[in-house]
Write an enzyme that holds these catalytic residues in place. Structure first.
Site, PDB file in Angstrom:
ATOM      1  N   SER A 128      23.174   3.281  76.480  1.00  0.00           N
ATOM      2  CA  SER A 128      22.735   4.336  77.381  1.00  0.00           C
ATOM      3  C   SER A 128      22.626   3.877  78.836  1.00  0.00           C
ATOM      4  O   SER A 128      23.051   4.585  79.750  1.00  0.00           O
ATOM      5  CB  SER A 128      21.386   4.895  76.919  1.00  0.00           C
ATOM      6  OG  SER A 128      21.476   5.432  75.626  1.00  0.00           O
ATOM      7  N   HIS A 185      17.512   3.902  81.212  1.00  0.00           N
ATOM      8  CA  HIS A 185      18.390   4.879  81.853  1.00  0.00           C
ATOM      9  C   HIS A 185      18.274   4.788  83.375  1.00  0.00           C
ATOM     10  O   HIS A 185      19.288   4.763  84.086  1.00  0.00           O
ATOM     11  CB  HIS A 185      18.027   6.292  81.398  1.00  0.00           C
ATOM     12  CG  HIS A 185      18.217   6.508  79.935  1.00  0.00           C
ATOM     13  ND1 HIS A 185      17.744   7.627  79.277  1.00  0.00           N
ATOM     14  CD2 HIS A 185      18.841   5.746  78.986  1.00  0.00           C
ATOM     15  CE1 HIS A 185      18.066   7.552  77.994  1.00  0.00           C
ATOM     16  NE2 HIS A 185      18.729   6.429  77.799  1.00  0.00           N
TER      17      HIS A 185
END
Length: 213
Positions: A128, A185
């Site tokens: 991610s 993230h």
């Protein structure tokens, strides 16, 4: 002498994005489709194993491990959608450097945060962070492109970055979706931002301001 930070690779396009996807899928299958805890703790990133058992390879391997098919597919779809455009624009060598370096930086940032917070037993897996970095670079290279959120709602690429960053900050602050590594993230966005400044001498914010005028 040319600054090594700005030294360009000879251009070649070898579908490195597809190779990365294939490696992720192979790793997922070969390690038990996310269900084998031994492989997860061996190749995922866990602070206690990294610091005390010296599993230093985890900074690289964690981004090729995933916890479920939905986790894997979500990341790989994003990587395919944005990565191929970037790779074709910059070349495979440059894209590989960007992807792997940003992934490692995301892992290092997450590791530092977990250690500072005392979360020694947490396990980080997934691409991610690197995929978020890819999204930001896509928005820098193609700032006037339109991306359809969920395939329905159109949004300029820079706005999409802002939306995803806002969601990550909101969910981190309010403790929502606690099984999601929101700081990883955000670290992906930060790593890509720093890469653009250091490697290309480009400020993403300036690019977006010019594109959205």
């Amino acid at each position: 002498m040319q600054n090594i930070l700005h030294k360009k690779f000879s251009y070649s396009f070898n579908y490195a994005t597809l190779i990365i996807v294939a490696v992720n899928v192979a790793a997922f299958i070969l390690t038990g489709s996310g269900r084998n805890a031994n492989f997860q703790y061996l190749f995922g990133l866990q602070p206690v194993l990294f610091t005390r058992a010296h599993y230093y390879w985890q900074l690289l391997t964690y981004m090729f491990m995933h916890g479920s098919w939905s986790h894997l597919l979500g990341n790989m779809i994003g990587l395919l959608f944005f990565g191929l455009y970037i790779e074709r624009q910059l070349g495979s060598k440059e894209f590989l450097l960007f992807y792997l370096l940003c992934g490692i930086l995301c892992g290092a940032a997450s590791l530092a945060i977990y250690l500072a917070a005392g979360f020694y037993g947490v396990l980080l897996v997934g691409a991610s962070g690197a995929v978020y970095a890819v999204l930001l670079l896509f928005a820098v290279i193609f700032p006037r492109s339109t991306v359809f959120i969920m395939g329905i709602v159109p949004a300029p690429a820079p706005i999409l970055v802002a939306i995803y960053a806002g969601i990550a900050v909101f969910e981190q602050v309010f403790g929502m979706n606690q099984g999601v590594a929101h700081m990883t993230h955000l670290s992906g966005f930060a790593a890509a931002w720093i890469y653009c400044l250091a490697r290309y001498g480009v400020n993403p914010l300036k690019v977006w301001k010019d594109a959205l005028r």
